[in-house]
Design a protein around this motif. Structure first.
Motif, PDB file in Angstrom:
ATOM      1  N   THR A 175      -1.541 -26.690 -99.719  1.00 42.70           N
ATOM      2  CA  THR A 175      -0.856 -27.321 -97.944  1.00 42.70           C
ATOM      3  C   THR A 175      -2.155 -26.569 -96.684  1.00 42.70           C
ATOM      4  OG1 THR A 175       1.081 -26.032 -98.691  1.00 42.70           O
ATOM      5  CG2 THR A 175       1.108 -26.247 -95.798  1.00 42.70           C
ATOM      6  N   PHE A 225       8.743 -33.447-109.658  1.00 37.20           N
ATOM      7  CA  PHE A 225       9.376 -32.671-108.732  1.00 37.20           C
ATOM      8  C   PHE A 225       9.865 -32.072-108.863  1.00 37.20           C
ATOM      9  CE2 PHE A 225       6.819 -36.643-105.828  1.00 37.20           C
ATOM     10  CZ  PHE A 225       6.473 -36.018-105.346  1.00 37.20           C
ATOM     11  N   LEU A 239       2.680 -30.890-101.540  1.00 35.57           N
ATOM     12  CA  LEU A 239       3.020 -30.883-102.809  1.00 35.57           C
ATOM     13  C   LEU A 239       2.135 -31.109-104.317  1.00 35.57           C
ATOM     14  CD1 LEU A 239       7.333 -31.968-102.115  1.00 35.57           C
ATOM     15  CD2 LEU A 239       5.388 -29.387-102.086  1.00 35.57           C
ATOM     16  N   SER A 240       1.293 -32.584-103.600  1.00 34.45           N
ATOM     17  CA  SER A 240       0.583 -33.030-104.630  1.00 34.45           C
ATOM     18  C   SER A 240       0.298 -32.205-106.078  1.00 34.45           C
ATOM     19  CB  SER A 240      -0.053 -33.892-104.035  1.00 34.45           C
ATOM     20  OG  SER A 240      -1.763 -33.160-102.913  1.00 34.45           O
ATOM     21  N   LEU A 271       0.803 -24.306-104.609  1.00 38.78           N
ATOM     22  CA  LEU A 271       1.356 -24.836-102.876  1.00 38.78           C
ATOM     23  C   LEU A 271       0.962 -24.602-101.736  1.00 38.78           C
ATOM     24  CD1 LEU A 271       3.436 -27.299-101.839  1.00 38.78           C
ATOM     25  CD2 LEU A 271       5.301 -25.363-102.160  1.00 38.78           C
ATOM     26  N   ARG A 290       8.957 -22.165-110.817  1.00 39.38           N
ATOM     27  CA  ARG A 290       8.869 -21.978-109.421  1.00 39.38           C
ATOM     28  C   ARG A 290       7.779 -20.750-109.064  1.00 39.38           C
ATOM     29  NH1 ARG A 290      15.335 -20.300-108.081  1.00 39.38           N
ATOM     30  NH2 ARG A 290      14.598 -22.896-109.081  1.00 39.38           N
ATOM     31  N   TRP A 347      10.502 -27.387-109.721  1.00 37.17           N
ATOM     32  CA  TRP A 347      11.486 -26.429-109.272  1.00 37.17           C
ATOM     33  C   TRP A 347      11.992 -25.064-109.590  1.00 37.17           C
ATOM     34  CZ3 TRP A 347       9.509 -24.470-105.122  1.00 37.17           C
ATOM     35  CH2 TRP A 347       8.944 -25.185-104.493  1.00 37.17           C
ATOM     36  N   VAL A 361       2.666 -30.715-108.355  1.00 30.98           N
ATOM     37  CA  VAL A 361       3.682 -32.295-108.659  1.00 30.98           C
ATOM     38  C   VAL A 361       2.808 -32.053-109.908  1.00 30.98           C
ATOM     39  CG1 VAL A 361       4.589 -34.034-108.121  1.00 30.98           C
ATOM     40  CG2 VAL A 361       5.404 -32.175-107.341  1.00 30.98           C
ATOM     41  N   THR A 394       4.144 -21.715-108.931  1.00 27.39           N
ATOM     42  CA  THR A 394       4.102 -22.931-108.268  1.00 27.39           C
ATOM     43  C   THR A 394       3.707 -23.137-106.992  1.00 27.39           C
ATOM     44  OG1 THR A 394       5.299 -23.737-106.846  1.00 27.39           O
ATOM     45  CG2 THR A 394       5.578 -24.692-109.440  1.00 27.39           C
TER      46      THR A 394
END
Length: 241
Positions: free
Chosen positions: A31, A11, A214-215, A27, A20, A15, A218, A23
């Motif tokens: 989503t 996590f 977020l999996s 992401l 970031r 970031w 992450v 990602t």
């Protein structure tokens, strides 16, 4: 708890400044797919109960709907995770490479392969994982329809999901080191408790609304930290190689 710790670290790692931006695409893909999967599973569960339950048993729907929905989530969310990783595979490799450089100060071994060939190679590796998944998933799914054995089906499916999650995410950093799928399975098999707790935590994460979005980033970040800190001095070879 080692594998759990890596997921929790993921996590924060996703970031980090300079990380970031890598990602964002994983992401976004995750989503969209998980939102679609949640809506589809809930719609299918409700329509299935409406079709199967007689009118005089409608009062049971409040109990059966959550149970059916949770069972579907184990199958649908994990399947969507595979699809998301398949689509995001080239971007996962870039994320793992950037994070490894951040953690170690050195990038993975240089690869002069053109980008289009690298993308095809990455997608081919994802296809091999998908075939491996299908080969085990079909008999496990059949257990749900066998009286007696179907009581074990959720536990077996969760264990298989945890193993596949570990394989899925470790492929991003290990693949950057040209470690093939068979060798990755062999390496993770040598650290079974860490592999299982790592994969089980990510599997549970896919079941939690909001966290499941977020999996993917992450998982890639956690797997990269796992690879950097646990990898052997020499790349492992699969048995017989």
């Amino acid at each position: 708890m080692t594998g759990v710790g890596y997921v929790l670290r993921g996590f924060g790692l996703m970031w980090r400044p300079g990380i970031r931006r890598y990602t964002l695409i994983p992401l976004l893909i995750n989503t969209l797919l998980f939102a679609l999967g949640t809506w589809g599973a809930l719609h299918w569960a409700r329509s299935t109960l409406d079709h199967l339950l007689p009118t005089w048993l409608d009062w049971l729907s409040w109990l059966l709907l959550p149970l059916l929905f949770i069972g579907l989530m184990l199958v649908v969310y994990f399947s969507f995770t595979l699809v998301a990783n398949f689509l995001a595979a080239p971007f996962n490799a870039l994320l793992a490479e950037a994070l490894e450089r951040e953690l170690t100060g050195q990038p993975p071994p240089s690869d002069d392969t053109p980008l289009w060939q690298l993308t095809l190679r990455t997608l081919a590796a994802e296809w091999r994982k998908l075939r491996y998944f299908i080969g085990w998933a079909i008999p496990l799914l059949l257990l749900w329809f066998i009286p007696g054995l179907n009581l074990l089906a959720p536990l077996l499916w969760f264990g298989f999901s945890a193993w596949m999650m570990a394989l899925q995410y470790v492929d991003a950093p290990a693949g950057n080191h040209q470690l093939d799928f068979a060798a990755q399975r062999h390496w993770l098999g040598r650290i079974p408790l860490t592999s299982f707790s790592f994969g089980a935590t990510l599997t549970g994460m896919t079941m939690v609304p909001g966290l499941n979005f977020l999996s993917l980033p992450v998982g890639v970040c956690a797997a990269t930290a796992l690879w950097v800190e646990q990898r052997p001095a020499r790349p492992p070879l699969a048995p017989g190689r």
